[in-house]
Structures are given as structure tokens and as C-alpha cells.
Write an enzyme that holds these catalytic residues in place. Structure first.
Site: not given
Ligand code: IMP
Ligand code: MG
Length: 179
Positions: A98-99, A102, A151, A164
Site C-alpha cells: 500500500e501507499d 490512514d 495530506f 503522483r
């Protein structure tokens, strides 16, 4: 993209070193096993492509896409599969790549989903973790960096598809996502 960025949180060379470390650990941990890396589209693509080149044992690669936040920066807790795995994970040792974690909803759902398909083991590798934001507990086996509750964009992560392709991880300016 400079007008969107508040500050760089993780520099390009920090990422490179960490990804090499994670690849080396995975190489040792999975020697002789039947490893498949499952990348979560689209955010994990850059991380996964660098990670696999640092893994020195044979592996499989597959991908899933799940519903994302879209334009909004807050999670709903709902997870929906948009693109499923191409192959079976039965009796395979899976690492979900996963990136960022959260709230944890996405990975809680995915680890459970892949376990139910008969994977022999399921572990989690994430580039980033925002522990302050966690709503459900998800064990993280391989972690790149803990970051504060900001964020972020870059190295695969986006804000409304922007950012990205940045080679580093940067915090967005608050005024961008509070609009
Ligand atoms: P969770 O289900 O709340 O853990 O959310 C995980 C997903 O939300 C990640 O895979 C990202 O796609 C997205 N996400 C969470 N935080 C950020 C961020 O700071 N920047 C970009 N995407 C994020
Ligand atoms: Mg994602």
C-alpha cells in the site's frame, strides 16, 4: 506543482534507502516461500515497482483497485473492489503493498478479503503510515515512514490525481484541500 506543496516530508534519497532495506528484509523473510505481492492501485504503483527490484527471490505480482476518496480528503469507511486480482492467492504467501495507511479501513478490509481466499499468510507493507488517524487496528509488518497527520502527495500518492509523479513525498497546503 510547487504552489500546492507546503513542505517535503520524505526526500527522494530517504525513500531509495528505505525501499532497499525493505526489499532486503522481504528477500530474507520469504526465501523458499511462494510469495505474491499484491499492489493496491493506483497509489502503490511507484513504491511497488521500486520495491520488487530490491527483492532478490522469485515473486509473483498482482494488483487490486478499491474505491478511493475521489476528490475529498476524508475517508468514509466504505471499501469497494473496482479491479479484482487476476490470479488465485490460495496457498500463497501474500504481501499487500500500500501507499499509505490512514484510518486503516482499506487494509483491514483487504487483509480479511485475501485471507478468506485461502492465502497461507497475509502481511502488509506500506510506504507511509499516519498513526494519529487510525480508526481500526491493522498490523503493519513492513513500514517505510511514519508521518504526521498531513495530506500528502508524491511517489504515487495523489490529490485529485495530481502529484503522483513527484519523486518525493510532500504535504499539501491546507488551503488546497480545505476548499
Ligand atoms: P484508509 O482506508 O483510511 O487507511 O485509507 C487508505 C487510502 O486513502 C490510501 O490507500 C490512499 O489512497 C488514501 N489516502 C489516505 N491518506 C492520504 C494522503 O495523505 N494522500 C493521498 N492519499 C491518501
Ligand atoms: Mg491507495
Amino acid at each position: 506543482m510547487d504552489h500546492l506543496i507546503k513542505e517535503i516530508l520524505v526526500e527522494e534519497d530517504q525513500i531509495r534507502k528505505k525501499v532497499a532495506e525493505l526489499g532486503a528484509r522481504i528477500t530474507e523473510d520469504y526465501r523458499g516461500k511462494d510469495l505474491i505481492l499484491v499492489g493496491i492501485l493506483k497509489g502503490a504503483v511507484i513504491f511497488m515497482s521500486d520495491l520488487v527490484r530490491n527483492i532478490k527471490i522469485p515473486i509473483g505480482m498482482d494488483f487490486m483497485a478499491v474505491s478511493s476518496y475521489g476528490r475529498s480528503a476524508t475517508s468514509t469507511g466504505e471499501v469497494r473492489i473496482i479491479k479484482d486480482l487476476d490470479g488465485s492467492v490460495e496457498n500463497k504467501d501474500v504481501i499487500i503493498v500500500e501507499d499509505i495507511i490512514d484510518t486503516g479501513y482499506t487494509l483491514a478490509y483487504l487483509t480479511d478479503n485475501i485471507r478468506k481466499r485461502g492465502a497461507r499468510s497475509v502481511k502488509v507493507c506500506t510506504l507511509l503510515d499516519k498513526p494519529e488517524r487510525r480508526k481500526v487496528d491493522v498490523p503493519v509488518d513492513y513500514l517505510g515512514f511514519e508521518i504526521p497527520d498531513e495530506f500528502v502527495i508524491g511517489y504515487g500518492l495523489d490529490y485529485a490525481e495530481i502529484g503522483r509523479n513527484l519523486p518525493y513525498v510532500a504535504a499539501l497546503k491546507e488551503e488546497v484541500y480545505n476548499k
